[in-house]
Design a protein around this motif. Structure first.
Motif: not given
Length: 278
Positions: A139-161
């Protein structure tokens, strides 16, 4: 003597005024019931709002990022631009000696998934960080903005209760699923669906909510959003019979199907696959 009787009467009258009447007690209990009901409803409303946020701000945005990658590169994630296979991780598939796509693909061995760092918990497909493309790098090589996710570098994760107040982590990966491995839908083998987003870490009620929002009904076997490992209409009689309810519930402890319903438990999780348009 008269004075003593008067005082005694006053004391007796005062003692009769102590305490609440039945009407007053009923009103107090009704108010307490309303407060408890409002708190319970508030928790459900808050949880539903969180599920909608996961759908809109995480799942949908990852689908958009996947589509943007295709629009900018002309191929799906990890596919070869010189010999496109229309398969996620198609370049690795070719390097492994896979047959050219477009022929009978029912018996082929699919390539690994594309994730960031590691495969999600409960995924059936593997991911090799040393050999397979990294989702974030693509994604970053192609210049695509990812969802914020859990944190920088963890855009593929999301934490919830979960419903018991324990943290759960959603993770997304992408993979290609071969078509069903038998001509008879009643004996079909495999998930099918082609290029899919794999979503791990879903509590059963979150999975149902996402299925309802995506497909219009919570059915773990049909539609674009399904449960991993549930065959597409396989074993049905008739073949095109009704679908199947999501089997796990929030009463199950994580890693089990024990239905013990303890507030102290971390809720069980399931893995879903979400078919992409490309």
């Amino acid at each position: 003597m008269t004075t003593s009787l008067k005082h005694r009467g006053r004391f007796h009258g005062a003692s009769r005024q102590v305490g609440f009447t039945l009407v007053e007690l009923a009103v107090v209990l009704a108010v307490i019931g309303l407060i408890i009901g409002a708190v319970a409803i508030g928790k459900d409303v808050q949880r539903n709002a969180e599920y909608t946020k996961i759908k809109n701000k995480f799942i949908d945005q990852w689908e958009q990022a996947y589509n943007q990658y295709y629009q900018r590169t002309g191929v799906v994630l990890g596919d070869s631009q010189t010999q496109p296979q229309n398969m996620v991780n198609g370049e690795r598939y070719l390097a492994g000696g896979g047959v050219r796509s477009g022929r009978d693909m029912t018996g082929v061995t699919p390539p690994n998934a594309i994730c960031r760092g590691a495969a999600g918990q409960g995924m059936a497909r593997t991911f090799d960080p040393a050999a397979d493309p990294n989702l974030r790098d693509l994604m970053t090589r192609t210049g695509i903005r990812m969802p914020p996710g859990r944190a920088e570098g963890l855009e593929d994760r999301y934490v919830y209760l979960d419903s018991n107040g324990n943290p759960q982590e959603v993770q997304v990966c992408f993979q290609w699923n071969p078509p069903l491995g038998d001509a008879s839908a009643a004996n079909a083998v495999g998930d099918g669906m082609g290029n899919v987003m794999v979503i791990t870490g879903l509590t059963p009620d979150l999975a149902r909510a996402l299925d309802q929002m995506i497909d219009g009904k919570p059915d773990e076997r049909e539609g674009r959003f399904r449960r991993q490992g549930v065959l597409n209409n396989a074993g049905g009689n008739p073949v095109n019979g009704p679908g199947q309810e999501w089997q796990a519930t929030n009463r199950d402890q994580i890693g089990t199907n024990n239905d013990r319903n303890l507030d102290e438990d971390q809720v069980a999780i399931v893995t879903a696959i979400y078919r992409m348009n490309q």
